[in-house]
Design an enzyme around this catalytic site. Structure first.
Site, PDB file in Angstrom:
ATOM      1  N   THR A  66      43.823  53.561  43.950  1.00  0.00           N
ATOM      2  CA  THR A  66      44.386  52.691  44.982  1.00  0.00           C
ATOM      3  C   THR A  66      43.475  52.711  46.208  1.00  0.00           C
ATOM      4  O   THR A  66      42.357  53.236  46.156  1.00  0.00           O
ATOM      5  CB  THR A  66      45.855  53.101  45.286  1.00  0.00           C
ATOM      6  OG1 THR A  66      46.415  52.142  46.173  1.00  0.00           O
ATOM      7  CG2 THR A  66      45.974  54.499  45.848  1.00  0.00           C
ATOM      8  N   LYS A  70      39.374  51.030  45.154  1.00  0.00           N
ATOM      9  CA  LYS A  70      39.475  50.109  44.025  1.00  0.00           C
ATOM     10  C   LYS A  70      38.192  49.313  43.752  1.00  0.00           C
ATOM     11  O   LYS A  70      37.935  48.917  42.617  1.00  0.00           O
ATOM     12  CB  LYS A  70      40.649  49.140  44.236  1.00  0.00           C
ATOM     13  CG  LYS A  70      41.998  49.845  44.160  1.00  0.00           C
ATOM     14  CD  LYS A  70      43.144  48.958  44.585  1.00  0.00           C
ATOM     15  CE  LYS A  70      43.744  48.242  43.419  1.00  0.00           C
ATOM     16  NZ  LYS A  70      45.107  47.736  43.716  1.00  0.00           N
ATOM     17  N   ASP A  82      36.664  42.262  31.844  1.00  0.00           N
ATOM     18  CA  ASP A  82      36.413  40.958  32.462  1.00  0.00           C
ATOM     19  C   ASP A  82      37.375  40.688  33.611  1.00  0.00           C
ATOM     20  O   ASP A  82      36.993  40.141  34.643  1.00  0.00           O
ATOM     21  CB  ASP A  82      36.558  39.831  31.417  1.00  0.00           C
ATOM     22  CG  ASP A  82      35.422  39.848  30.407  1.00  0.00           C
ATOM     23  OD1 ASP A  82      34.415  40.529  30.662  1.00  0.00           O
ATOM     24  OD2 ASP A  82      35.544  39.187  29.359  1.00  0.00           O
ATOM     25  N   ASP A 107      46.802  44.833  37.853  1.00  0.00           N
ATOM     26  CA  ASP A 107      47.661  44.295  38.923  1.00  0.00           C
ATOM     27  C   ASP A 107      48.159  42.887  38.592  1.00  0.00           C
ATOM     28  O   ASP A 107      49.322  42.563  38.798  1.00  0.00           O
ATOM     29  CB  ASP A 107      46.914  44.275  40.262  1.00  0.00           C
ATOM     30  CG  ASP A 107      46.855  45.644  40.927  1.00  0.00           C
ATOM     31  OD1 ASP A 107      47.754  46.471  40.665  1.00  0.00           O
ATOM     32  OD2 ASP A 107      45.911  45.895  41.690  1.00  0.00           O
ATOM     33  N   GLY A 133      47.875  35.632  52.388  1.00  0.00           N
ATOM     34  CA  GLY A 133      46.992  36.797  52.331  1.00  0.00           C
ATOM     35  C   GLY A 133      45.793  36.543  51.437  1.00  0.00           C
ATOM     36  O   GLY A 133      45.830  35.687  50.544  1.00  0.00           O
ATOM     37  N   GLY A 135      43.513  39.510  50.595  1.00  0.00           N
ATOM     38  CA  GLY A 135      42.915  40.810  50.317  1.00  0.00           C
ATOM     39  C   GLY A 135      42.806  41.072  48.827  1.00  0.00           C
ATOM     40  O   GLY A 135      42.845  40.147  48.009  1.00  0.00           O
ATOM     41  N   ALA A 137      44.905  42.480  46.701  1.00  0.00           N
ATOM     42  CA  ALA A 137      46.093  42.097  45.929  1.00  0.00           C
ATOM     43  C   ALA A 137      46.118  40.589  45.699  1.00  0.00           C
ATOM     44  O   ALA A 137      46.485  40.116  44.620  1.00  0.00           O
ATOM     45  CB  ALA A 137      47.363  42.546  46.654  1.00  0.00           C
ATOM     46  N   ARG A 162      38.209  34.961  54.958  1.00  0.00           N
ATOM     47  CA  ARG A 162      38.542  35.726  53.747  1.00  0.00           C
ATOM     48  C   ARG A 162      39.178  34.815  52.693  1.00  0.00           C
ATOM     49  O   ARG A 162      38.936  34.970  51.494  1.00  0.00           O
ATOM     50  CB  ARG A 162      39.467  36.897  54.067  1.00  0.00           C
ATOM     51  CG  ARG A 162      38.792  37.972  54.904  1.00  0.00           C
ATOM     52  CD  ARG A 162      39.592  39.247  54.962  1.00  0.00           C
ATOM     53  NE  ARG A 162      39.554  39.973  53.699  1.00  0.00           N
ATOM     54  CZ  ARG A 162      40.200  41.120  53.487  1.00  0.00           C
ATOM     55  NH1 ARG A 162      40.936  41.652  54.439  1.00  0.00           N
ATOM     56  NH2 ARG A 162      40.124  41.729  52.323  1.00  0.00           N
ATOM     57  N   GLY A 245      59.114  43.119  45.054  1.00  0.00           N
ATOM     58  CA  GLY A 245      57.777  43.612  44.723  1.00  0.00           C
ATOM     59  C   GLY A 245      57.731  44.882  43.909  1.00  0.00           C
ATOM     60  O   GLY A 245      56.668  45.262  43.412  1.00  0.00           O
TER      61      GLY A 245
END
Length: 277
Positions: A66, A70, A82, A107, A133, A135, A137, A162, A245
């Site tokens: 984590t 990662k 892949d 994930d 978001g 990032g 995740a 981003r 979640g």
């Protein structure tokens, strides 16, 4: 007299004390009557390579990874799947008998499985998705949504550059929306995902206007502390199907546990309770 080695696995990160993975895996080991241990390991970035090279010699068969490791483990692994390459991060390591480190990312699998199990009528192909978001995740979510057949993804991040980086990597099915306009994305979205930490205990609230939510949308939040975030509460009021979640955390853990300990675990109410202890 010969003794079989007891398989060890664990989760590597820094900080790591907050991780729910140890109680989840301990539960699965117990209910399946398996020998084995799963332990949290707070590892500094400078020590990561040394630790990874040493773990197999200590009886470790694999590990979860984590924040903040990662991306770094991708460079240290001998084999990378892949899907981990596409996402640009790995969360599951397998230490093979030939000494090679195999890196994967589960994930996206966990995210999609959570939606399919808890919103059985969800059809990714019916319309666009909105993702908050950009990032690590978000990369896993975007990759898995595209793979599931979502026709278009609108993505918005507080730092626009981003989001643009994700668009550059994943292509024309992604549209970048300014953060101040993020609420407007919801008017067309049939799948809505918060991948940010906004709304989490101890973090700032998610201030995106939610009045555009459609009642036929499926809304999920990767935050699971609290289990019902403001996004999910407002979505419920709007008549949306909501998915918390915690399930993503549970389902992403299945492939690793199966590879390390040889049994495919089941996610049920007792599993959720174990993770929430």
């Amino acid at each position: 007299m010969s003794y079989d080695k007891v398989p060890l696995a664990g989760v590597i990160g820094s900080p790591i004390a907050h991780s729910k993975s140890p109680q989840l895996h301990a539960h699965w080991l117990k209910v399946n009557g398996l020998k084995g241990f799963y332990i949290p390991m707070d590892v500094a970035s400078d020590d990561l390579e040394t630790v990874l090279r040493t773990m197999p010699k200590m009886g470790f068969v694999g590990a979860n990874v984590t924040v903040p490791h990662k991306e770094k483990v991708m460079e240290l692994a001998d084999l990378v799947t892949d899907r981990a390459t596409l996402i640009g991060a790995a969360n599951t390591l397998i230490f093979r008998k030939d000494g090679k480190i195999h890196a994967d990312n589960t994930d996206g699998y966990g995210f999609i499985q959570n939606l399919r199990e808890n919103a059985p009528d969800w059809n990714p192909k019916t319309g666009p998705a909105a993702v908050l978001g950009a990032g690590g995740a978000a990369r896993a979510v975007v990759a898995s949504l595209l793979d599931a057949g979502v026709p278009e993804i609108m993505i918005s991040n507080r730092t626009r550059v981003r989001a643009e980086a994700l668009q550059a990597d994943f292509g024309s099915r992604l549209t970048v929306v300014d953060w101040v306009q993020a609420g407007n994305m919801l008017e067309d979205a049939l799948t809505v995902v918060n991948t940010t930490s906004l709304g989490m205990v101890g973090k700032p609230p998610l201030r995106v206007p939610l009045d555009g939510l459609r009642k036929d949308a499926v809304v999920t939040d990767l935050v699971y502390a609290p289990l019902k975030t403001r996004l999910l509460l407002e979505a419920e009021k709007a008549g949306c199907t909501t998915v918390d979640g915690l399930g993503m955390l549970l389902y992403q853990a299945i492939p690793g546990f199966e590879r390390w300990f040889g049994v495919r675990p089941v996610v049920d109410s007792a599993t959720r309770a174990a993770a929430l202890r």
